[in-house]
Design an enzyme around this catalytic site. Structure first.
Site, mmCIF file in Angstrom:
data_model
loop_
_atom_site.group_PDB
_atom_site.id
_atom_site.type_symbol
_atom_site.label_atom_id
_atom_site.label_comp_id
_atom_site.label_asym_id
_atom_site.label_seq_id
_atom_site.Cartn_x
_atom_site.Cartn_y
_atom_site.Cartn_z
ATOM 1 N N HIS A 216 -10.306 -8.176 -5.682
ATOM 2 C CA HIS A 216 -9.088 -7.594 -6.239
ATOM 3 C C HIS A 216 -7.846 -8.327 -5.728
ATOM 4 O O HIS A 216 -7.550 -8.284 -4.543
ATOM 5 C CB HIS A 216 -9.036 -6.116 -5.831
ATOM 6 C CG HIS A 216 -7.901 -5.355 -6.411
ATOM 7 N ND1 HIS A 216 -6.932 -4.765 -5.644
ATOM 8 C CD2 HIS A 216 -7.585 -5.081 -7.703
ATOM 9 C CE1 HIS A 216 -6.070 -4.145 -6.430
ATOM 10 N NE2 HIS A 216 -6.442 -4.322 -7.681
ATOM 11 N N GLU B 265 -9.936 -10.527 -9.729
ATOM 12 C CA GLU B 265 -9.001 -9.770 -10.565
ATOM 13 C C GLU B 265 -7.622 -10.277 -10.244
ATOM 14 O O GLU B 265 -7.309 -10.606 -9.080
ATOM 15 C CB GLU B 265 -9.111 -8.274 -10.235
ATOM 16 C CG GLU B 265 -8.291 -7.353 -11.115
ATOM 17 C CD GLU B 265 -6.891 -7.022 -10.615
ATOM 18 O OE1 GLU B 265 -6.171 -6.308 -11.315
ATOM 19 O OE2 GLU B 265 -6.504 -7.489 -9.512
ATOM 20 N N ASP C 107 -3.166 -10.205 -11.868
ATOM 21 C CA ASP C 107 -2.199 -9.542 -12.749
ATOM 22 C C ASP C 107 -1.283 -10.590 -13.364
ATOM 23 O O ASP C 107 -0.870 -11.530 -12.668
ATOM 24 C CB ASP C 107 -1.354 -8.552 -11.929
ATOM 25 C CG ASP C 107 -2.215 -7.629 -11.097
ATOM 26 O OD1 ASP C 107 -2.745 -6.658 -11.645
ATOM 27 O OD2 ASP C 107 -2.394 -7.912 -9.879
ATOM 28 N N HIS D 199 1.740 -9.206 -9.305
ATOM 29 C CA HIS D 199 1.470 -7.784 -9.532
ATOM 30 C C HIS D 199 2.724 -7.013 -9.925
ATOM 31 O O HIS D 199 2.771 -6.364 -10.962
ATOM 32 C CB HIS D 199 0.832 -7.155 -8.287
ATOM 33 C CG HIS D 199 0.513 -5.707 -8.483
ATOM 34 N ND1 HIS D 199 1.427 -4.708 -8.227
ATOM 35 C CD2 HIS D 199 -0.595 -5.086 -8.949
ATOM 36 C CE1 HIS D 199 0.892 -3.536 -8.524
ATOM 37 N NE2 HIS D 199 -0.345 -3.740 -8.958
ATOM 38 N N GLU E 205 -5.605 -8.758 -15.661
ATOM 39 C CA GLU E 205 -4.926 -7.502 -15.988
ATOM 40 C C GLU E 205 -3.540 -7.792 -16.558
ATOM 41 O O GLU E 205 -2.678 -8.364 -15.880
ATOM 42 C CB GLU E 205 -4.805 -6.575 -14.770
ATOM 43 C CG GLU E 205 -4.255 -5.228 -15.248
ATOM 44 C CD GLU E 205 -3.788 -4.282 -14.163
ATOM 45 O OE1 GLU E 205 -4.237 -4.381 -13.004
ATOM 46 O OE2 GLU E 205 -2.940 -3.432 -14.504
HETATM 47 O O1 G3P Z 1 -7.534 -3.565 -12.281
HETATM 48 C C1 G3P Z 1 -7.565 -2.507 -11.417
HETATM 49 C C2 G3P Z 1 -6.350 -2.400 -10.552
HETATM 50 O O2 G3P Z 1 -5.919 -3.685 -10.227
HETATM 51 C C3 G3P Z 1 -5.243 -1.633 -11.207
HETATM 52 O O3 G3P Z 1 -4.207 -1.307 -10.331
HETATM 53 O O4 G3P Z 1 -1.961 -1.552 -9.389
HETATM 54 O O5 G3P Z 1 -3.855 -2.778 -8.374
HETATM 55 O O6 G3P Z 1 -2.965 -3.482 -10.580
HETATM 56 P P1 G3P Z 1 -3.211 -2.319 -9.647
HETATM 57 CA CA CA Z 2 -4.379 -5.214 -11.062
#
Ligand code: G3P
Ligand code: CA
Length: 263
Positions: free
Chosen positions: A19, A47, A49, A62, A121
């Protein structure tokens, strides 16, 4: 590298997803964090953003604003990529990462795209949502340019963006993120099916067995975030989840391996 299938093979362990990279040991969403993930056998995916700069380049960040994770200040959308490249995106985490920059999505694909799948994401905020599907179009263009279509999962809390992605590329794999307030009371299968998604993602505390069974009965994979301890991971493994997002995916791999395949 093998193609990304939203559901792991029957009896196989759940996917381990780093993540924002190995974000407990390197600054989140930087190449340092992603490179660490790429070096760990058993990590399947990272993962990250994505957002746009003023000159409409896709960057990996993010927050809507720059100040938490870089030396910049204010919304990233107000700055060109050239300006954003000058920022230090690592010292806030530790001085040894002062060389880290906010990467573009293209740079991430160039550096680790051949070794890992990527959960992209697509961010959309209360304060700012790109108009006319601009972010989706730009993201998809980068994915296609780098030949990553078969190795990417597109996810978002804003399910309309995923619909836009599917309209642009019907073969795209997508995952709906569960928004507790907005999506409360709706089943995972309903949320996923209405935008053609094959993955349902939610926070650990939001998941119950009924939701998991509903998703699996409809062929929808369930990924949970953010599991950072062996104890919470073991609980989700016993549920039979299909993907585990963790800030310390390097530590979680051994817990998943000890457990064996999904039921
Ligand atoms: O993709 C799951 C998670 O990343 C969503 O929350 O705030 O960490 O982007 P956040
Ligand atoms: Ca995320």
């Amino acid at each position: 590298m093998r193609l990304f299938q939203p559901m792991p093979l029957p009896g196989a362990p759940p996917y381990v997803v780093a993540h924002r990279g190995i974000s407990s040991k390197a600054p989140e969403n930087t190449l340092a964090s992603f490179e660490r993930a790429a070096g760990i056998p058993g990590i399947d995916m990272i993962e990250l953003d994505v957002r746009l700069t003023r000159d409409e380049e896709v960057i990996v960040l993010h927050d809507r604003t720059l100040q938490r994770t870089s030396t910049g200040n204010g919304p990233a959308r107000n700055y060109t990529l050239e300006e954003i490249r000058r920022l230090d995106a690592g010292s806030w985490f530790h001085p040894m990462f002062s060389d880290q920059r906010i990467p573009t999505l293209a740079e991430v694909f160039q550096n680790v795209g051949s070794r890992l799948w990527v959960d992209v994401e697509i961010k959309s905020d209360l304060l700012h949502r790109e108009s006319q599907g601009l972010l989706e179009k730009k993201v998809l263009a980068v994915v296609q340019q780098y030949g990553m279509s078969d190795r990417v999962l597109f996810s978002s809390f804003d399910h309309r963006l995923l619909l836009n992605i599917k309209q642009l590329d019907s073969t795209a794999r997508t995952g709906v993120l569960f928004d507790f307030v907005h999506d409360f009371g709706r089943s995972p299968s309903k949320l996923a099916d209405r935008v053609g998604a094959k993955v349902f993602k939610c926070a650990t505390r939001e998941l119950n067995r009924r939701m998991l069974e509903d998703a699996h009965a409809h062929g929808i994979a369930v990924y949970v975030y953010t599991l950072n301890s062996a104890q919470s991971t073991q609980r989700m493994l016993s549920y039979g989840v299909d993907g585990i997002l963790s800030n310390n995916a390097d530590d979680i791999v051994s817990v998943v391996n000890r457990h064996g395949g999904r039921r």
